[in-house]
Design a protein around this motif. Structure first.
Motif, mmCIF file in Angstrom:
data_model
loop_
_atom_site.group_PDB
_atom_site.id
_atom_site.type_symbol
_atom_site.label_atom_id
_atom_site.label_comp_id
_atom_site.label_asym_id
_atom_site.label_seq_id
_atom_site.Cartn_x
_atom_site.Cartn_y
_atom_site.Cartn_z
ATOM 1 N N GLN A 1 0.860 -1.177 0.000
ATOM 2 C CA GLN A 1 0.000 0.000 0.000
ATOM 3 C C GLN A 1 0.898 1.229 0.000
ATOM 4 O O GLN A 1 1.838 1.310 0.777
ATOM 5 N N THR A 2 0.600 2.175 -0.866
ATOM 6 C CA THR A 2 1.387 3.404 -0.944
ATOM 7 C C THR A 2 0.454 4.601 -0.973
ATOM 8 O O THR A 2 -0.486 4.643 -1.768
ATOM 9 N N ILE A 3 0.718 5.547 -0.097
ATOM 10 C CA ILE A 3 0.009 6.819 -0.091
ATOM 11 C C ILE A 3 1.046 7.889 -0.404
ATOM 12 O O ILE A 3 2.108 7.928 0.200
ATOM 13 N N LEU B 1 6.738 20.154 -0.949
ATOM 14 C CA LEU B 1 6.730 19.178 0.135
ATOM 15 C C LEU B 1 6.198 17.865 -0.418
ATOM 16 O O LEU B 1 5.209 17.847 -1.145
ATOM 17 N N SER B 2 6.865 16.773 -0.082
ATOM 18 C CA SER B 2 6.438 15.443 -0.524
ATOM 19 C C SER B 2 6.384 14.513 0.686
ATOM 20 O O SER B 2 7.332 14.444 1.468
ATOM 21 N N ILE B 3 5.248 13.808 0.836
ATOM 22 C CA ILE B 3 5.065 12.840 1.909
ATOM 23 C C ILE B 3 4.631 11.524 1.271
ATOM 24 O O ILE B 3 3.648 11.488 0.529
ATOM 25 N N ILE B 4 5.375 10.469 1.550
ATOM 26 C CA ILE B 4 5.048 9.151 1.009
ATOM 27 C C ILE B 4 5.061 8.148 2.157
ATOM 28 O O ILE B 4 6.020 8.078 2.915
ATOM 29 N N ASN C 1 9.992 14.904 2.623
ATOM 30 C CA ASN C 1 11.018 15.695 1.930
ATOM 31 C C ASN C 1 10.497 17.080 1.596
ATOM 32 O O ASN C 1 9.366 17.231 1.129
ATOM 33 N N THR C 2 11.333 18.077 1.811
ATOM 34 C CA THR C 2 11.058 19.414 1.317
ATOM 35 C C THR C 2 11.921 19.621 0.079
ATOM 36 O O THR C 2 13.017 19.073 -0.020
#
Length: 186
Positions: free
Chosen positions: A66-68, A85-88, A101-102
């Motif tokens: 599962q990946t969000i 901004l990245s959120i995984i 990550n920014t």
């Protein structure tokens, strides 16, 4: 032809001793979601961009992937600069990894409405592996006798050249080698 085959085989054998593997989050829909891979893409749409993706594969199997993925990026008032901004969150079996990550990009305008963007990213990976919950073949294996938790830093860089009808990019999303195990555990 045989000469080139032998050269390729020798190169593979020589590099095999230094190869390392890692499990990166599965990035589906790359054409619409370039930010997690290339920080140079930050601000690439020239407007505020928000993306949210969810992937749930092999639904009926235990431990299914599962990946969000959520990211937001935009050029700032000073048009040459963009932030993102990245959120995984990636779950696979007994492992759960969250990447935060920014991103920062400096964009140079070129002829014909094209831009060259240089980007960097900085952040962290938070991981949790519940190895003690696995059905192990060898229960005496010391690597699965304890759960793993930790935070690892991440720095990336990328270049992205784009126009209204094309794009080309080059990136290194993870410049810091990450190891989940301590050296003595290997």
């Amino acid at each position: 032809m045989k000469k080139y085959s032998i050269i390729w085989i020798l190169l593979l054998l020589l590099t095999a001793s230094t190869l390392k593997a890692q499990q990166e989050p599965y990035n589906t829909m790359f054409a619409f979601n370039k930010l997690p891979v290339n920080p140079g893409y930050t601000g690439g749409k020239d407007v505020l961009s928000i993306r949210a993706l969810y992937r749930h594969q092999w639904v009926n199997l235990p431990g299914n992937p599962q990946t969000i993925n959520f990211n937001i990026h935009s050029p700032l008032k000073y048009d040459n600069v963009a932030l993102g901004l990245s959120i995984i969150n990636d779950r696979l079996g007994a492992t759960n990894m969250t990447h935060l990550n920014t991103t920062f990009a400096y964009r140079l305008p070129f002829k014909n409405d094209t831009k060259l963007s240089f980007g960097i990213s900085a952040g962290m990976m938070i991981f949790n592996a519940k190895l003690t919950e696995l059905d192990a073949v060898d229960v005496s294996d010391p690597l699965i006798s304890q759960n793993l938790k930790g935070v690892r830093p991440n720095i990336g860089a990328g270049v992205y050249y784009y126009g209204s009808k094309f794009y080309v990019g080059l990136s290194i999303p993870n410049m810091i080698p990450v190891s989940l195990f301590k050296k003595k555990d290997n």
